[in-house]
Design a protein around this motif. Structure first.
Motif, PDB file in Angstrom:
ATOM      1  N   GLY A  41      25.774   2.441  65.196  1.00 59.09           N
ATOM      2  CA  GLY A  41      26.402   1.427  66.032  1.00 59.09           C
ATOM      3  C   GLY A  41      25.586   0.162  66.105  1.00 59.09           C
ATOM      4  O   GLY A  41      26.124  -0.952  66.058  1.00 59.09           O
ATOM      5  N   VAL A  70      34.929   2.894  62.477  1.00 60.36           N
ATOM      6  CA  VAL A  70      33.743   2.553  63.268  1.00 60.36           C
ATOM      7  C   VAL A  70      33.631   3.482  64.471  1.00 60.36           C
ATOM      8  O   VAL A  70      32.523   3.939  64.810  1.00 60.36           O
ATOM      9  CB  VAL A  70      33.805   1.073  63.711  1.00 60.36           C
ATOM     10  CG1 VAL A  70      32.717   0.769  64.726  1.00 60.36           C
ATOM     11  CG2 VAL A  70      33.678   0.158  62.503  1.00 60.36           C
ATOM     12  N   TRP A  71      34.743   3.775  65.129  1.00 57.25           N
ATOM     13  CA  TRP A  71      34.709   4.703  66.261  1.00 57.25           C
ATOM     14  C   TRP A  71      34.135   6.048  65.826  1.00 57.25           C
ATOM     15  O   TRP A  71      33.295   6.634  66.523  1.00 57.25           O
ATOM     16  CB  TRP A  71      36.104   4.904  66.829  1.00 57.25           C
ATOM     17  CG  TRP A  71      36.130   5.707  68.101  1.00 57.25           C
ATOM     18  CD1 TRP A  71      36.054   5.243  69.374  1.00 57.25           C
ATOM     19  CD2 TRP A  71      36.195   7.138  68.197  1.00 57.25           C
ATOM     20  NE1 TRP A  71      36.073   6.279  70.270  1.00 57.25           N
ATOM     21  CE2 TRP A  71      36.170   7.464  69.578  1.00 57.25           C
ATOM     22  CE3 TRP A  71      36.290   8.175  67.263  1.00 57.25           C
ATOM     23  CZ2 TRP A  71      36.223   8.783  70.027  1.00 57.25           C
ATOM     24  CZ3 TRP A  71      36.340   9.492  67.720  1.00 57.25           C
ATOM     25  CH2 TRP A  71      36.319   9.778  69.098  1.00 57.25           C
ATOM     26  N   GLY A  72      34.583   6.548  64.680  1.00 55.66           N
ATOM     27  CA  GLY A  72      34.068   7.826  64.200  1.00 55.66           C
ATOM     28  C   GLY A  72      32.587   7.768  63.879  1.00 55.66           C
ATOM     29  O   GLY A  72      31.827   8.695  64.202  1.00 55.66           O
ATOM     30  N   VAL A 127      33.550  -1.277  67.777  1.00 53.69           N
ATOM     31  CA  VAL A 127      34.939  -1.051  67.372  1.00 53.69           C
ATOM     32  C   VAL A 127      35.735  -2.349  67.454  1.00 53.69           C
ATOM     33  O   VAL A 127      36.398  -2.759  66.495  1.00 53.69           O
ATOM     34  CB  VAL A 127      35.599   0.041  68.242  1.00 53.69           C
ATOM     35  CG1 VAL A 127      37.089   0.143  67.920  1.00 53.69           C
ATOM     36  CG2 VAL A 127      34.921   1.390  68.013  1.00 53.69           C
ATOM     37  N   ILE A 140      30.202   5.724  65.095  1.00 59.88           N
ATOM     38  CA  ILE A 140      29.294   5.550  66.233  1.00 59.88           C
ATOM     39  C   ILE A 140      29.289   6.780  67.143  1.00 59.88           C
ATOM     40  O   ILE A 140      28.430   6.878  68.033  1.00 59.88           O
ATOM     41  CB  ILE A 140      29.640   4.283  67.052  1.00 59.88           C
ATOM     42  CG1 ILE A 140      31.006   4.414  67.715  1.00 59.88           C
ATOM     43  CG2 ILE A 140      29.552   3.050  66.182  1.00 59.88           C
ATOM     44  CD1 ILE A 140      31.364   3.220  68.613  1.00 59.88           C
ATOM     45  N   HIS A 141      30.220   7.707  66.923  1.00 62.72           N
ATOM     46  CA  HIS A 141      30.230   8.943  67.704  1.00 62.72           C
ATOM     47  C   HIS A 141      29.657  10.130  66.931  1.00 62.72           C
ATOM     48  O   HIS A 141      29.751  11.268  67.378  1.00 62.72           O
ATOM     49  CB  HIS A 141      31.656   9.264  68.175  1.00 62.72           C
ATOM     50  CG  HIS A 141      32.104   8.401  69.319  1.00 62.72           C
ATOM     51  ND1 HIS A 141      32.692   7.177  69.134  1.00 62.72           N
ATOM     52  CD2 HIS A 141      32.023   8.587  70.671  1.00 62.72           C
ATOM     53  CE1 HIS A 141      32.966   6.639  70.312  1.00 62.72           C
ATOM     54  NE2 HIS A 141      32.579   7.462  71.257  1.00 62.72           N
ATOM     55  N   TRP A 198      34.630  -4.947  64.783  1.00 60.39           N
ATOM     56  CA  TRP A 198      35.075  -4.752  63.402  1.00 60.39           C
ATOM     57  C   TRP A 198      36.586  -4.804  63.244  1.00 60.39           C
ATOM     58  O   TRP A 198      37.083  -5.062  62.151  1.00 60.39           O
ATOM     59  CB  TRP A 198      34.464  -3.473  62.821  1.00 60.39           C
ATOM     60  CG  TRP A 198      33.045  -3.777  62.452  1.00 60.39           C
ATOM     61  CD1 TRP A 198      31.932  -3.498  63.167  1.00 60.39           C
ATOM     62  CD2 TRP A 198      32.615  -4.522  61.313  1.00 60.39           C
ATOM     63  NE1 TRP A 198      30.823  -4.007  62.541  1.00 60.39           N
ATOM     64  CE2 TRP A 198      31.208  -4.631  61.406  1.00 60.39           C
ATOM     65  CE3 TRP A 198      33.273  -5.081  60.219  1.00 60.39           C
ATOM     66  CZ2 TRP A 198      30.454  -5.304  60.440  1.00 60.39           C
ATOM     67  CZ3 TRP A 198      32.526  -5.747  59.261  1.00 60.39           C
ATOM     68  CH2 TRP A 198      31.133  -5.858  59.370  1.00 60.39           C
ATOM     69  N   GLY A 231      38.800  -0.054  62.833  1.00 63.68           N
ATOM     70  CA  GLY A 231      38.478   0.390  64.178  1.00 63.68           C
ATOM     71  C   GLY A 231      38.278   1.894  64.257  1.00 63.68           C
ATOM     72  O   GLY A 231      37.325   2.368  64.900  1.00 63.68           O
ATOM     73  N   ALA A 232      39.144   2.632  63.593  1.00 65.29           N
ATOM     74  CA  ALA A 232      39.030   4.095  63.627  1.00 65.29           C
ATOM     75  C   ALA A 232      37.765   4.566  62.919  1.00 65.29           C
ATOM     76  O   ALA A 232      37.065   5.472  63.400  1.00 65.29           O
ATOM     77  CB  ALA A 232      40.262   4.716  62.965  1.00 65.29           C
ATOM     78  N   GLY A 252      34.171  -5.079  73.669  1.00 68.60           N
ATOM     79  CA  GLY A 252      34.619  -3.749  73.260  1.00 68.60           C
ATOM     80  C   GLY A 252      33.714  -3.012  72.305  1.00 68.60           C
ATOM     81  O   GLY A 252      34.146  -2.037  71.682  1.00 68.60           O
ATOM     82  N   GLY A 253      32.469  -3.448  72.186  1.00 68.13           N
ATOM     83  CA  GLY A 253      31.524  -2.753  71.324  1.00 68.13           C
ATOM     84  C   GLY A 253      31.820  -2.942  69.840  1.00 68.13           C
ATOM     85  O   GLY A 253      32.652  -3.771  69.448  1.00 68.13           O
TER      86      GLY A 253
END
Length: 319
Positions: free
Chosen positions: A88, A74-76, A169, A78-79, A172, A71-72, A166-167
């Motif tokens: 993303g 993927v968050w990084g 994140v 897509i940003h 995955w 999750g962390a 939740g997109g």
């Protein structure tokens, strides 16, 4: 009524991901993120077995590390500036497996229809964890039906459900848990304790999508002209026979809606397992039944995606 731009972007991503999944599938030349998850999971298991301590606790930590880390990461990604949206979109598309599932199922079916039983056994072995080396034609078709129906939920509906909620994140995080369940979630002496957390968390996350899948399969089958009166009671009764609280729902739905049985003896990792019979008794899968199931799986997957997006869109408009 105001539709916010952020919501339109969140709606755009799952729609494009579904279209890409169905039309393109998994390009074999690109490394798939699930392969990376599997590699990390194997390293986590190696590290856990080299140290002392309670295996169940180490399994819990392994789930937290892989799911949280996924999750962390993927968050990084897509940003990231400039390329975050493209990354993303790729991650959303790569997390869905309906198109590839159907392509590989059709390959097995074509081999069976062409009389190449050995080739069909080998192709099926790439989709299932059971031993396929000595399966009969009827057993190959039944095994294909089982993996098609079960993976309609595991490989598409459940991942899409979390993508919509939740997109990438959330998608995955779910895929990490699902991958660990497929690697560790066995009731064998090796994994009974170590895989406990992965199996139980996967049960929780897939609970709602599995039942949604079965309901939509019945509705789609009815639209296709199938007789569905009284079928839900049969599906619910058979779903309760499965050792998994979720897998039995789409499998029982497929068996009763198509009119052919699943289950019986199967060999997993050298051990004979007697799986409960689902569906009508002593009715084997044939070419026509397999084709009807593949149509049902495709249309049910698309209908589930449309339903989830429709509910989310309506909820957004109402609030």
């Amino acid at each position: 009524m105001i539709v916010h731009q952020d919501f339109l972007v969140a709606l755009f991503l799952p729609v494009v991901a579904v279209l890409a999944d169905v039309l393109i599938g998994d390009p074999h030349r690109l490394p798939h993120p699930v392969c990376l998850l599997g590699w990390v999971a194997a390293r986590l298991e190696e590290a856990a077995r080299r140290t002392t301590g309670a295996m169940r606790l180490k399994g819990v930590l392994g789930v937290c590390i892989l799911a949280g880390g996924s999750g962390a990461a993927v968050w990084g990604l897509i940003h990231l500036p400039v390329i975050g949206m493209a990354v993303g979109l790729y991650l959303a598309y790569a997390g869905l497996a309906l198109g590839q599932l159907l392509r590989e199922a059709r390959s097995v079916a074509r081999l069976m229809d062409g009389g190449d039983l050995d080739g069909a056994r080998k192709a099926l072995s790439m989709l299932v964890s059971r031993d396929t080396a000595h399966l009969s034609e009827a057993e190959v078709r039944s095994g294909l039906a089982e993996t098609l129906s079960e993976n309609l939920n595991d490989g598409f509906v459940a991942p899409f459900f979390y993508l919509a909620l939740g997109g990438p994140v959330a998608l995955w995080v779910y895929k990490a848990v699902s991958t660990l369940d497929s690697m560790w979630g066995y009731m064998t002496p090796r994994y009974r304790q170590f895989g406990w957390a992965a199996a139980r968390l996967d049960d929780v996350l897939a609970w709602a999508p599995a039942r949604l899948t079965a309901v939509v399969m019945v509705l789609v089958a009815w639209c296709m002209g199938a007789r569905t009166k009284g079928v839900w009671a049969r599906i619910a009764a058979d779903a309760g026979k499965s050792s998994s609280p979720n897998a039995g729902w789409p499998m029982a739905a497929a068996a009763w809606l198509i009119g052919a049985s699943m289950g019986g003896p199967a060999i997993y990792f050298g051990q004979l397992k007697h799986k409960p019979q689902l569906g009508p008794k002593r009715l084997d899968w044939d070419t026509e039944a397999t084709e009807r199931l593949m149509r049902l799986v495709l249309l049910s997957g698309l209908a589930c995606a449309a339903l989830v997006l429709g509910v989310l869109g309506l909820t957004h408009c109402l609030v």
